[in-house]
Structures are given as C-alpha cells and as structure tokens.
Design an enzyme around this catalytic site. Structure first.
Site, PDB file in Angstrom:
ATOM      1  N   LYS A   2      11.988 -35.730 -39.162  1.00  0.00           N
ATOM      2  CA  LYS A   2      10.782 -35.135 -39.745  1.00  0.00           C
ATOM      3  C   LYS A   2      10.003 -36.159 -40.560  1.00  0.00           C
ATOM      4  CE  LYS A   2      12.531 -35.103 -44.098  1.00  0.00           C
ATOM      5  NZ  LYS A   2      11.970 -35.834 -45.265  1.00  0.00           N
TER       6      LYS A   2
ATOM      7  N   ASP B  10      16.698 -30.043 -46.373  1.00  0.00           N
ATOM      8  CA  ASP B  10      15.997 -30.333 -45.121  1.00  0.00           C
ATOM      9  C   ASP B  10      16.661 -29.702 -43.900  1.00  0.00           C
ATOM     10  OD1 ASP B  10      14.119 -31.839 -46.468  1.00  0.00           O
ATOM     11  OD2 ASP B  10      15.049 -33.769 -46.013  1.00  0.00           O
TER      12      ASP B  10
END
Length: 309
Positions: free
Chosen positions: A17, A145
């Site tokens: 990401k 995350d």
C-alpha cells in the site's frame, strides 16, 4: 486426481500500500497515535502458500532483500495463523511459504499483507469458514495496516488506521517507487515526529485533536486525476523520516526534477513513491532513477485486497 490432491495448499496474493495522505494526532498515554489516512493498494504483491503441517513454520524468499524478515513466532504471518487457530479451535498447524515483492521495512505494509494473506489462506485451508467481518476483527488485533491489506482498493483509515471506510477512486493511478536497503523503524519515526513537534512548537501547528483526511484528497481520488492528487499528497511522518534519513530528501528532489508530478515518503519510509501521469512517463522516470543508481520499480493502484489466487 482432484485439484486438492494435485496442490494440497492454498495460495493467496495480497497487495502492498501507499498512504497518499497521512495525518497523525498527538501521542496518547499508551504510546500510540490516532491518525487519519487515505490508503491505496498497489500492484506489488506478497504471495503466500499455506500447506498442512504438524506445527507452525515459515519460509521466505522474494525479489526484494528478505534478510531482515524473521521466520520465528515474531513474524506477523505466523502470528496471524496462530491467532486464527486459537480463535477457531483448530488443533493442527500450517507451513507458510511467502514470496515477497514489497520492500521490507519500507513503509508499504508488506508484513501486514503477509498477515492478511495468512488469515485468508489458513481460513480456506482449515475450513474454518470465518466471515469477512470476523477476519477483519482478527486483522485489527494484529496491526493497523492488516485490515486494509484484506480489503484493498482505496480506503480511509481512522483511529489507529484499522477503522476503514471505502473511498471511491476512479481510473488508475501510476506510481514509481524507490526502495532503500536500509529500513526505517516505524516506532522511531513516530518518536521523531513527537520530538519535532515538541522542539518546534512555536513554528508548526499542534497535532490535530481529531485527525481527518482532507476533502481535497477524496475529491482528487474520486476524479481519478493524478495532477489534482499530486497537489494534495501529504504525510505527517515525512519530516521525521527525512530528519532520520536526510539522504531521502535528495532522492525526492531528484524524482520531481526528472518528471514526477510529486513525490512522498510512503508511510514511515524509507520507500519513496512518485506519482506520474501515465505508465509511459513512469517508465521513463524509472529508467532515469535507475541510471542515477536507485532501485526503482513501477506499480499502479488501486488493486484488490488479499484473495485466493
């Protein structure tokens, strides 16, 4: 011979990401910080194969340097597998074979992607049948995350980053990423941010009481406009990362001089993300960065989250 007999494991692919926006609140009593971030999952993937085993074991290879990746119970993927087994009452084990493509300790959530992949793979391998919501709950216990690596796409994360709301993102955003062999410790970067805020309290705004993602960022994502997004890329951790690693600032400047619309430290760094307008322009930037001696690669987003391959 059935497919299961041919291949008695489960393969899952999960993405890295980029935080296209990250605002960090003040340090809390427990040492953590509330934050607001806009995540985008990008086309650098962690591939994980889960196979039946008596115990819990792990092997790691990859196109990136994996020498710093633990293969014991401190590895987040093994922790994910053990957590799933404990929560579902599964009394067997698993061997996880991970092939890494996301830079290690690079601020792109590679370890979180491994954990998300382990949850999905073990759930399928063991037939534990958890819902998406139940997997998300376990993911949030593993790290901020990990839930986003499960979901993928583009999303706004708040709290510790694990409270997710999907964000509409049209089109495809092109990125050129520059890895660095010397990782940055996320806790050290947050601690440096706290020091910067204390030292320069008279010159910089105080930490936001309730962090939020800029409406301009969400508008740029909805519009699918890289030039608009380039104007509003922001990372509160960037100043701290650059203070710890001043060499990264020179690379950011180089990337913009060589044609990027904008550059940003990815998460807590040290990976740098450069936004470009087209894939062809990205390839040109990649070549120029490589000629300057940097380890660069292309990616695009948004892409799907962890799923069986």
């Amino acid at each position: 011979m059935t497919l299961v007999e041919e291949f008695p494991g489960v393969r899952v692919r999960a993405p890295g990401k980029i935080n296209v926006f990250l605002e960090v609140g003040a340090r809390q009593d427990d040492g953590y910080h509330d934050l607001a971030t806009a995540f985008q999952a990008v086309s650098l993937y962690e591939d994980l194969v889960a196979s039946h085993a008596d115990g819990f074991t792990l092997s790691v290879t990859g196109s990136v340097d994996t020498t710093g990746v633990p293969v014991d119970d401190t590895n987040l993927a093994l922790r994910a597998a053990r957590l799933l087994a404990t929560e579902t009452g599964y009394d067997g084990g698993v061997h996880l074979d991970i092939r890494k493509e996301v830079p290690v300790a690079g601020g792109m959530g590679g370890g979180s992607a491994d954990a998300a992949a382990a949850l999905v793979a073990c759930d399928a391998l063991w037939g534990t049948g958890l819902s998406s919501r139940e997997l998300h709950t376990l993911a949030a216990r593993l790290g901020a995350d990990v839930p986003f690596a499960l979901a993928g796409g583009t999303a706004v994360g708040t709290g510790r980053g694990d409270a997710l709301n999907p964000a509409l993102a049209r089109g495809r955003f092109e990125w050129v990423l520059v890895a660095n062999p010397d990782g940055l410790s996320t806790p050290k970067v947050y601690a440096e941010l706290d020091r910067l805020r204390e030292e320069h309290a008279a010159q910089i705004p105080p930490a936001p009481e309730t962090p939020s993602v800029s409406a301009d960022v969400l508008h740029a994502l909805r519009a699918g406009d890289p030039r608009m997004l380039a104007e509003v890329l922001h990372n509160d951790l960037q100043a701290a990362a650059l203070r710890l690693r001043p060499d990264l600032g020179a690379v950011l400047d180089l990337g913009v001089r060589e044609g990027a619309l904008a550059g940003i430290v990815s998460g807590s760094g040290p990976t740098l993300a450069f936004l470009v307008e087209t894939r062809q322009e990205g390839y040109g930037l990649l070549q120029r960065l490589e000629r300057a001696g940097h380890d660069a690669f292309q990616a695009h987003g948004p892409v799907h989250g962890a799923r069986i391959a």
